[in-house]
Every structure is written in structure tokens, then in C-alpha cells.
Write a protein that holds these residues in place. Sequence first.
Motif, PDB file in Angstrom:
ATOM      1  N   GLN A   1       0.046  12.142  -9.619  1.00 32.33           N
ATOM      2  CA  GLN A   1      -0.533  13.463  -9.379  1.00 32.33           C
ATOM      3  C   GLN A   1       0.459  14.574  -9.713  1.00 32.33           C
ATOM      4  N   ARG A   2       1.728  14.340  -9.384  1.00 36.33           N
ATOM      5  CA  ARG A   2       2.753  15.333  -9.736  1.00 36.33           C
ATOM      6  C   ARG A   2       2.880  15.466 -11.249  1.00 36.33           C
ATOM      7  N   CYS A   3       2.850  14.329 -11.944  1.00 35.07           N
ATOM      8  CA  CYS A   3       2.941  14.354 -13.411  1.00 35.07           C
ATOM      9  C   CYS A   3       1.725  15.053 -14.011  1.00 35.07           C
ATOM     10  N   GLN A   4       0.561  14.787 -13.396  1.00 34.73           N
ATOM     11  CA  GLN A   4      -0.678  15.402 -13.906  1.00 34.73           C
ATOM     12  C   GLN A   4      -0.598  16.920 -13.814  1.00 34.73           C
ATOM     13  N   LYS A   5      -0.082  17.424 -12.708  1.00 34.81           N
ATOM     14  CA  LYS A   5       0.017  18.876 -12.527  1.00 34.81           C
ATOM     15  C   LYS A   5       1.034  19.483 -13.488  1.00 34.81           C
ATOM     16  N   ARG A   6       2.089  18.700 -13.790  1.00 37.57           N
ATOM     17  CA  ARG A   6       3.170  19.239 -14.610  1.00 37.57           C
ATOM     18  C   ARG A   6       2.860  19.178 -16.100  1.00 37.57           C
TER      19      ARG A   6
ATOM     20  N   PHE B   1       0.799  -1.219   0.000  1.00 42.61           N
ATOM     21  CA  PHE B   1       0.000   0.000   0.000  1.00 42.61           C
ATOM     22  C   PHE B   1       0.837   1.277   0.000  1.00 42.61           C
ATOM     23  N   GLU B   2       1.915   1.298   0.770  1.00 42.85           N
ATOM     24  CA  GLU B   2       2.744   2.511   0.803  1.00 42.85           C
ATOM     25  C   GLU B   2       3.373   2.778  -0.559  1.00 42.85           C
ATOM     26  N   ALA B   3       3.869   1.715  -1.205  1.00 44.65           N
ATOM     27  CA  ALA B   3       4.451   1.867  -2.541  1.00 44.65           C
ATOM     28  C   ALA B   3       3.394   2.316  -3.535  1.00 44.65           C
ATOM     29  N   ALA B   4       2.173   1.791  -3.391  1.00 46.36           N
ATOM     30  CA  ALA B   4       1.077   2.182  -4.281  1.00 46.36           C
ATOM     31  C   ALA B   4       0.754   3.660  -4.110  1.00 46.36           C
ATOM     32  N   LYS B   5       0.725   4.129  -2.853  1.00 44.84           N
ATOM     33  CA  LYS B   5       0.412   5.541  -2.604  1.00 44.84           C
ATOM     34  C   LYS B   5       1.489   6.458  -3.174  1.00 44.84           C
ATOM     35  N   GLU B   6       2.733   6.039  -3.079  1.00 44.07           N
ATOM     36  CA  GLU B   6       3.811   6.854  -3.647  1.00 44.07           C
ATOM     37  C   GLU B   6       3.689   6.906  -5.171  1.00 44.07           C
TER      38      GLU B   6
ATOM     39  N   PHE C   1      -0.238  17.400 -17.625  1.00 44.21           N
ATOM     40  CA  PHE C   1      -1.602  17.158 -18.089  1.00 44.21           C
ATOM     41  C   PHE C   1      -2.610  17.941 -17.245  1.00 44.21           C
ATOM     42  N   HIS C   2      -3.725  18.193 -17.855  1.00 43.64           N
ATOM     43  CA  HIS C   2      -4.776  18.918 -17.147  1.00 43.64           C
ATOM     44  C   HIS C   2      -6.155  18.322 -17.478  1.00 43.64           C
ATOM     45  N   ASP C   3      -6.163  17.023 -17.810  1.00 40.62           N
ATOM     46  CA  ASP C   3      -7.430  16.408 -18.197  1.00 40.62           C
ATOM     47  C   ASP C   3      -8.107  15.762 -16.998  1.00 40.62           C
ATOM     48  N   ASN C   4      -9.421  15.719 -17.036  1.00 38.57           N
ATOM     49  CA  ASN C   4     -10.199  15.168 -15.931  1.00 38.57           C
ATOM     50  C   ASN C   4      -9.963  13.678 -15.732  1.00 38.57           C
ATOM     51  N   GLN C   5      -9.708  12.945 -16.849  1.00 41.38           N
ATOM     52  CA  GLN C   5      -9.555  11.501 -16.750  1.00 41.38           C
ATOM     53  C   GLN C   5      -8.357  11.130 -15.884  1.00 41.38           C
ATOM     54  N   THR C   6      -7.237  11.819 -16.103  1.00 37.70           N
ATOM     55  CA  THR C   6      -6.039  11.544 -15.309  1.00 37.70           C
ATOM     56  C   THR C   6      -6.305  11.831 -13.834  1.00 37.70           C
ATOM     57  N   TYR C   7      -6.956  12.959 -13.568  1.00 36.60           N
ATOM     58  CA  TYR C   7      -7.276  13.351 -12.199  1.00 36.60           C
ATOM     59  C   TYR C   7      -8.196  12.316 -11.552  1.00 36.60           C
ATOM     60  N   SER C   8      -9.193  11.855 -12.294  1.00 38.01           N
ATOM     61  CA  SER C   8     -10.133  10.861 -11.782  1.00 38.01           C
ATOM     62  C   SER C   8      -9.429   9.555 -11.454  1.00 38.01           C
ATOM     63  N   ASN C   9      -8.509   9.130 -12.349  1.00 41.50           N
ATOM     64  CA  ASN C   9      -7.794   7.870 -12.130  1.00 41.50           C
ATOM     65  C   ASN C   9      -7.005   7.899 -10.825  1.00 41.50           C
ATOM     66  N   THR C  10      -6.272   8.976 -10.610  1.00 44.69           N
ATOM     67  CA  THR C  10      -5.455   9.056  -9.400  1.00 44.69           C
ATOM     68  C   THR C  10      -6.335   9.124  -8.153  1.00 44.69           C
ATOM     69  N   THR C  11      -7.438   9.855  -8.239  1.00 45.84           N
ATOM     70  CA  THR C  11      -8.331   9.993  -7.085  1.00 45.84           C
ATOM     71  C   THR C  11      -8.962   8.658  -6.719  1.00 45.84           C
ATOM     72  N   THR C  12      -9.473   7.942  -7.707  1.00 45.42           N
ATOM     73  CA  THR C  12     -10.153   6.679  -7.409  1.00 45.42           C
ATOM     74  C   THR C  12      -9.178   5.620  -6.907  1.00 45.42           C
ATOM     75  N   LEU C  13      -7.940   5.651  -7.393  1.00 44.16           N
ATOM     76  CA  LEU C  13      -6.944   4.697  -6.889  1.00 44.16           C
ATOM     77  C   LEU C  13      -6.625   4.958  -5.416  1.00 44.16           C
ATOM     78  N   MET C  14      -6.524   6.226  -5.046  1.00 48.18           N
ATOM     79  CA  MET C  14      -6.235   6.551  -3.658  1.00 48.18           C
ATOM     80  C   MET C  14      -7.396   6.140  -2.754  1.00 48.18           C
TER      81      MET C  14
END
Length: 420
Positions: A261-266, A250-255, A268-281
Motif C-alpha cells: 500500500q505504501r508503494c502504491q501511494k508512492r 498472518f502478521e508478516a503477511a499484513k506487514e 502507482f495509482h492504478d486500481n488493480q494494485t489497490y484492489s490486490n492489496t485490499t482483497t489480500l487484507m
Amino acid sequence: MNVYSNLGFFEKQLRKSCGYSLENVSHDIGISKGFLSEAENGRRILKPEAFTRFLERYGIDFSLDESAANMAQSLLNDFVLAWIDRDFADEEKIKRMLAHNRPILQKSLGCLHLLLIDIFLSVHRYAQVPDVRIKRYLEEIDDYLPFFSPDEQALIHFLKGFEAVKKKKYPAALDRYEKALNILDRKQWPELEGVIKFHLAHVLGATVSFFQAYKTVQEARSIFVNHNNHMRMLLCDNNSASYLISMQEFEAAKECIRNMQRCQKRWFHDNQTYSNTTTLMILVLTLEEEFGQAVQFVKDHPFPIENGFIGNLSLVPYCHYRLGQYEECLKGIEDLSKERPTADDCALFEILKCILKKDSEGIEKAKLKMAQICTRQMNWCMLMVLYQLMIAYYESENEIELLNEAYRQQVQIWRHKMLE
């Protein structure tokens, strides 16, 4: 490739499409049946004069202009590169170019690469093609494998594997992906190896082990890193996180999720990427039994529900239940049921409602239904959630026999080979 040294393949394609026999054609153009057969399979060279006699004898409209062959290969190359780069706008542009030039390519030396383009588009559902036609395409292309370059042959094997995965024929897919990796020479499409390994990881996760899947997707990621393909890197990170969650790392998964999320901010700005990271967390926090953190994370990281897709938001009512917040649990189920929850989500909601109503028979029916759905989908993570829920419930009700069975089922999931 010198197309004029491969005229036998074009003659074969035209002969078969017109329904002419090998024996009749060889007789009519004045060469032996054995020679023509070998030319059709790339072992001998059919001279332009013999090919021209074939066209004239049967009145076939076909251009020998090499520019059409170059155009078809260029279109294929552009399609594959756009697909690897996930450049959807470029794909649409190339599709329009293909539609404009299709009549030319169909009656020219571009016809064989056009067949491969059609397979590529059909298998990936860019074009709505019936399964029967896809099957015919995939069988037909086997006749011309030696005509194509090593990377093109690898693409063909990959597409056959991709089609096998859609039909859940995992051993066949594994065989095709391995053939593809053995054939490609990485000259046309250096990143194709990464795409193949990315999809191979999915099959390994379903049939061999999460550990092997994780290793393979990491190999794919390193290829995309070398080529600065950030979108593909992000897809690899998404799957890596899923495999780590399945291994309960789990810790490795969270990292991994935080890196996404860091890559998304740098980049990408699409909702799909944001949704994927949120649902995984949400998933990893739920499996850690950090239910309060999961609920708070959703509040802090809201994402729009598009086309009814709720993702792991289905876990939020479950988290409320585990926190003893029963009214919030039922309210969450009611709100999410207005969207388009998947079959496993609906089964989870039904279990929760039955638990809150103390409906023992309903609980067991819903549990069985959800287990069957998740097993069929090979959705190991939701199976882990299911038995986490059932263990907690049976412990609270002091149902020793059912509790032992739930633990046994949980171990069965964990036994999906984690190591080599």
C-alpha cells in the motif's frame, strides 16, 4: 553474434520449411551430407558461397543483409525489456513496428529471431495464436537453440516452462525453469533471472512448499530492488503475502500488504494494485477470524468492481454469517451474484445459503463441490476458508463425526510442506 558464421541454421530453416531433404540439398549444392548436417547444427560453418548456391538452386527469395538480423534482435530485446518493465504502452509501439517490418524479417537473416519473437508473443497471449501453432513453434525452436545467446536460450526454456504451467504440467515447468536459470548469463537481460524466479516460486508453491516459494520470490524481489523495478517488486510482494498467508504467518503477511500500500501511494495509482492489496487484507483478516475487522476494512477501503471481478469480496458475506448478521450475509450474496463470481465463490455462497436454510444435504454437496474446485485450482487459501467455516458450523451443530473429518481435512492442507 556473427550471423554469417551461422548460415547453416538459416539453410536448415529454409530447407525444412520448403520440404527439401538433407540428402538432396547437399547433392545439389555440392557438399557432403555429413558436412551439411553439422553446419545445420552449428558444428561447422556453411560458407556464404554454398548458402548462395542453395538459394539460387531453389529460387528462394532471401536477403543476406545483416541489418535485418540486427533489426529482429533489437525488436526482441525491446519486447523483453518492455515486458520486464511492465511497460504496456511500449509493447504496443513495438508490436506496430514488428507488423510493419514482418515481411522483411520473414525473408532475411532476421527470420530466426522473428521465430523467437512469435513464440514470446504467442505464449504470453499478446497474439491470439492457436495452441497447435504454439506447440509447433516451441518444437521448431529446438532445432536452432545453439544459434541463440545464453540469455535467449534461457528465455526459450522459460517460455516452454510457462506454457507447461498453463497446462498444469508442473514437473515439466520446474525442469524448464531450472534449465533457464542454469543457462542465462545475465548480459542481455539482467532482470530475466528475477522474472524466472518469480514464476518458479509459483510452481514451488504448488508442488513443493509455500516456504520454498516464499524464499524464491524474495530472491526475485532482491533482483528487482537492485534494478529499481518497482512494478515487479510490487508483484513479488503480492505473491509473498499470499505465501505468508498460506503458511499462516498472518502478521508478516499484513506487514507485506501494508508495504504494498505504501508503494502504491508512492509510485502507482492504478486500481488493480489497490484492489490486490485490499482483497489480500480481507483474506488475512478472515483467516485470523477477525470478521468484524474484515467487514470494517471493506467499508473503509472500497474498490470498484471491474468486469465483474469481485476478488475476495466473496468473503464478506461469510464474515457477516460468522458475526451472526444473517440478513447482511444473504444481501451480500445477492449483490455479488449479480457480478461474475468464480466457481469457488459460487460454491461458498451455496454453502452459506444451505446453512441458513438448515439444508444438511445441500451443505455437504456444496462443500464437496467447493473442495474439488479449490483442489483443482490449488487454491489453498480458499480451502482454508472452507474448512474454517465447516469447523465452526459442525461445532455449532454438535456434529462430532463431521467435525473430526473437517479438522482432518484442515490438517491435510497445513501439511502442504511449510518447511524445507
